[in-house]
Design a protein around this motif. Structure first.
Motif, PDB file in Angstrom:
ATOM      1  N   LYS A  53       1.035  -1.175  -0.188  1.00 45.97           N
ATOM      2  CA  LYS A  53       0.192  -0.067   0.108  1.00 45.97           C
ATOM      3  C   LYS A  53       0.745   1.338   0.182  1.00 45.97           C
ATOM      4  CE  LYS A  53      -3.996  -1.888   2.207  1.00 45.97           C
ATOM      5  NZ  LYS A  53      -5.017  -2.196   3.307  1.00 45.97           N
ATOM      6  N   LYS A  54       1.912   1.052   0.803  1.00 46.97           N
ATOM      7  CA  LYS A  54       2.902   2.411   0.708  1.00 46.97           C
ATOM      8  C   LYS A  54       3.536   2.584  -0.600  1.00 46.97           C
ATOM      9  CE  LYS A  54       7.131   4.097   2.992  1.00 46.97           C
ATOM     10  NZ  LYS A  54       8.334   3.448   3.858  1.00 46.97           N
ATOM     11  N   GLU A  55       3.847   1.518  -1.192  1.00 45.28           N
ATOM     12  CA  GLU A  55       4.555   1.617  -2.617  1.00 45.28           C
ATOM     13  C   GLU A  55       3.526   2.136  -3.795  1.00 45.28           C
ATOM     14  OE1 GLU A  55       7.751   1.370  -3.567  1.00 45.28           O
ATOM     15  OE2 GLU A  55       8.339   0.816  -1.419  1.00 45.28           O
ATOM     16  N   ILE A  56       2.462   1.778  -3.836  1.00 46.98           N
ATOM     17  CA  ILE A  56       1.163   2.110  -4.318  1.00 46.98           C
ATOM     18  C   ILE A  56       0.936   3.657  -4.366  1.00 46.98           C
ATOM     19  CG2 ILE A  56      -1.366   1.979  -4.877  1.00 46.98           C
ATOM     20  CD1 ILE A  56      -0.921  -0.974  -4.349  1.00 46.98           C
ATOM     21  N   ASP A  57       0.868   4.129  -2.968  1.00 50.13           N
ATOM     22  CA  ASP A  57       0.600   5.582  -2.597  1.00 50.13           C
ATOM     23  C   ASP A  57       1.890   6.362  -3.200  1.00 50.13           C
ATOM     24  OD1 ASP A  57      -0.831   7.615  -1.410  1.00 50.13           O
ATOM     25  OD2 ASP A  57       0.911   7.709   0.153  1.00 50.13           O
ATOM     26  N   ILE A  58       3.028   5.808  -2.988  1.00 49.84           N
ATOM     27  CA  ILE A  58       4.206   6.541  -3.596  1.00 49.84           C
ATOM     28  C   ILE A  58       4.243   6.869  -4.920  1.00 49.84           C
ATOM     29  CG2 ILE A  58       6.784   6.599  -3.915  1.00 49.84           C
ATOM     30  CD1 ILE A  58       6.917   5.423  -1.190  1.00 49.84           C
ATOM     31  N   LEU A  59       4.022   5.629  -5.636  1.00 47.79           N
ATOM     32  CA  LEU A  59       4.019   5.654  -7.115  1.00 47.79           C
ATOM     33  C   LEU A  59       2.636   6.503  -7.788  1.00 47.79           C
ATOM     34  CD1 LEU A  59       5.245   4.776  -9.849  1.00 47.79           C
ATOM     35  CD2 LEU A  59       3.611   2.632  -9.858  1.00 47.79           C
ATOM     36  N   SER A  60       1.537   6.534  -7.082  1.00 45.56           N
ATOM     37  CA  SER A  60       0.521   7.222  -7.406  1.00 45.56           C
ATOM     38  C   SER A  60       0.732   8.816  -7.229  1.00 45.56           C
ATOM     39  CB  SER A  60      -0.609   7.125  -6.457  1.00 45.56           C
ATOM     40  OG  SER A  60      -1.409   5.734  -6.764  1.00 45.56           O
ATOM     41  N   LYS A  61       1.255   8.780  -6.106  1.00 45.94           N
ATOM     42  CA  LYS A  61       1.993  10.519  -6.046  1.00 45.94           C
ATOM     43  C   LYS A  61       2.853  10.907  -6.934  1.00 45.94           C
ATOM     44  CE  LYS A  61       0.955  10.845  -1.067  1.00 45.94           C
ATOM     45  NZ  LYS A  61      -0.230  10.567  -1.048  1.00 45.94           N
ATOM     46  N   LYS A  62       3.869  10.207  -7.513  1.00 41.29           N
ATOM     47  CA  LYS A  62       4.766  10.494  -8.600  1.00 41.29           C
ATOM     48  C   LYS A  62       4.006  10.833  -9.634  1.00 41.29           C
ATOM     49  CE  LYS A  62       8.762   7.906  -7.026  1.00 41.29           C
ATOM     50  NZ  LYS A  62       9.632   6.815  -7.347  1.00 41.29           N
ATOM     51  N   PHE A  63       2.998  10.160 -10.078  1.00 45.82           N
ATOM     52  CA  PHE A  63       1.981  10.290 -11.336  1.00 45.82           C
ATOM     53  C   PHE A  63       1.529  11.643 -11.167  1.00 45.82           C
ATOM     54  CE2 PHE A  63       2.981   6.004 -12.755  1.00 45.82           C
ATOM     55  CZ  PHE A  63       3.138   6.158 -14.311  1.00 45.82           C
ATOM     56  N   LEU A  64       0.764  11.782 -10.146  1.00 42.56           N
ATOM     57  CA  LEU A  64      -0.113  12.747  -9.751  1.00 42.56           C
ATOM     58  C   LEU A  64       0.716  14.272  -9.625  1.00 42.56           C
ATOM     59  CD1 LEU A  64      -2.627  11.383  -7.652  1.00 42.56           C
ATOM     60  CD2 LEU A  64      -3.081  11.976  -9.857  1.00 42.56           C
ATOM     61  N   TYR A  65       2.041  14.120  -9.174  1.00 48.35           N
ATOM     62  CA  TYR A  65       2.684  15.222  -9.096  1.00 48.35           C
ATOM     63  C   TYR A  65       2.980  15.981 -10.484  1.00 48.35           C
ATOM     64  CZ  TYR A  65       6.523  18.509  -8.271  1.00 48.35           C
ATOM     65  OH  TYR A  65       7.357  19.711  -8.310  1.00 48.35           O
ATOM     66  N   GLU A  66       3.409  14.782 -11.481  1.00 48.85           N
ATOM     67  CA  GLU A  66       3.413  15.398 -12.808  1.00 48.85           C
ATOM     68  C   GLU A  66       2.321  15.759 -13.751  1.00 48.85           C
ATOM     69  OE1 GLU A  66       6.577  15.750 -14.146  1.00 48.85           O
ATOM     70  OE2 GLU A  66       7.324  14.651 -12.451  1.00 48.85           O
ATOM     71  N   VAL A  67       1.113  15.314 -13.280  1.00 54.27           N
ATOM     72  CA  VAL A  67      -0.097  15.832 -13.772  1.00 54.27           C
ATOM     73  C   VAL A  67      -0.206  17.215 -13.225  1.00 54.27           C
ATOM     74  CG1 VAL A  67      -2.593  15.550 -13.398  1.00 54.27           C
ATOM     75  CG2 VAL A  67      -1.159  13.552 -14.111  1.00 54.27           C
ATOM     76  N   TYR A  68       0.112  17.389 -11.904  1.00 54.20           N
ATOM     77  CA  TYR A  68       0.010  18.772 -11.273  1.00 54.20           C
ATOM     78  C   TYR A  68       0.609  19.832 -11.849  1.00 54.20           C
ATOM     79  CZ  TYR A  68       0.249  22.321  -7.632  1.00 54.20           C
ATOM     80  OH  TYR A  68       0.555  23.585  -6.893  1.00 54.20           O
ATOM     81  N   LYS A  69       1.992  19.493 -12.195  1.00 50.61           N
ATOM     82  CA  LYS A  69       2.960  20.309 -12.749  1.00 50.61           C
ATOM     83  C   LYS A  69       2.349  20.767 -14.106  1.00 50.61           C
ATOM     84  CE  LYS A  69       6.923  18.245 -12.570  1.00 50.61           C
ATOM     85  NZ  LYS A  69       8.320  17.985 -12.520  1.00 50.61           N
ATOM     86  N   GLN A  70       1.873  19.804 -14.908  1.00 49.74           N
ATOM     87  CA  GLN A  70       1.234  19.943 -16.464  1.00 49.74           C
ATOM     88  C   GLN A  70      -0.027  20.942 -16.313  1.00 49.74           C
ATOM     89  OE1 GLN A  70       3.092  19.336 -19.381  1.00 49.74           O
ATOM     90  NE2 GLN A  70       4.572  19.008 -17.995  1.00 49.74           N
ATOM     91  N   ALA A  71      -0.756  20.637 -15.251  1.00 46.07           N
ATOM     92  CA  ALA A  71      -2.004  21.318 -15.159  1.00 46.07           C
ATOM     93  C   ALA A  71      -1.651  22.771 -14.922  1.00 46.07           C
ATOM     94  CB  ALA A  71      -2.869  20.810 -14.256  1.00 46.07           C
ATOM     95  N   ARG A  72      -0.583  23.105 -14.146  1.00 45.98           N
ATOM     96  CA  ARG A  72      -0.205  24.500 -13.597  1.00 45.98           C
ATOM     97  C   ARG A  72       0.329  25.021 -14.709  1.00 45.98           C
ATOM     98  NH1 ARG A  72       1.895  26.020  -8.104  1.00 45.98           N
ATOM     99  NH2 ARG A  72       1.765  27.959  -9.028  1.00 45.98           N
ATOM    100  N   LEU A  73       1.140  24.571 -15.686  1.00 42.66           N
ATOM    101  CA  LEU A  73       1.792  25.026 -16.865  1.00 42.66           C
ATOM    102  C   LEU A  73       0.802  25.458 -17.755  1.00 42.66           C
ATOM    103  CD1 LEU A  73       4.834  22.487 -17.574  1.00 42.66           C
ATOM    104  CD2 LEU A  73       4.991  25.073 -16.859  1.00 42.66           C
ATOM    105  N   LYS A  74      -0.472  24.766 -17.891  1.00 47.86           N
ATOM    106  CA  LYS A  74      -1.573  25.082 -18.570  1.00 47.86           C
ATOM    107  C   LYS A  74      -2.464  26.138 -18.160  1.00 47.86           C
ATOM    108  CE  LYS A  74      -1.044  20.615 -21.064  1.00 47.86           C
ATOM    109  NZ  LYS A  74       0.075  21.262 -22.035  1.00 47.86           N
ATOM    110  N   LYS A  75      -1.870  26.598 -16.822  1.00 43.07           N
ATOM    111  CA  LYS A  75      -2.825  27.358 -15.960  1.00 43.07           C
ATOM    112  C   LYS A  75      -4.418  27.006 -15.810  1.00 43.07           C
ATOM    113  CE  LYS A  75      -0.604  31.873 -17.269  1.00 43.07           C
ATOM    114  NZ  LYS A  75       1.115  31.354 -17.225  1.00 43.07           N
TER     115      LYS A  75
END
Length: 82
Positions: free
Chosen positions: A9-31
């Motif tokens: 569960k811990k590893e799943i959470d870490i991997l999910s957060k890595k993907f979602l952080y990249e999504v967050y960065k891209q969304a911010r770039l696109k305002k």
């Protein structure tokens, strides 16, 4: 056995957060705010918030939706664990 499940569960959470952080960065770039991103993904802002707060599991379907909505592509690399 319980220890292995907790570690998984811990590893799943870490991997999910890595993907979602990249999504967050891209969304911010696109305002895009969460409401706008949710509309592009055709999900509710509440569902999106639950994803980002690890209350809902990140699925491959959602990863595809993120790619399409943000016009991005996730790349996968593999490296040995040190």
């Amino acid at each position: 056995m319980q220890e292995n499940e907790e570690e998984l569960k811990k590893e799943i959470d870490i991997l999910s957060k890595k993907f979602l952080y990249e999504v967050y960065k891209q969304a911010r770039l696109k305002k895009l705010n969460r409401k706008e991103l949710a509309a592009l993904l055709q999900v509710s802002p509440g569902y999106l918030s639950q994803l980002f707060h690890s209350k809902k599991p990140l699925t491959f379907e959602m990863l595809i939706r993120f790619q399409q909505a943000l016009q991005i592509e996730f790349n996968i690399t593999v490296k040995p664990i040190d």
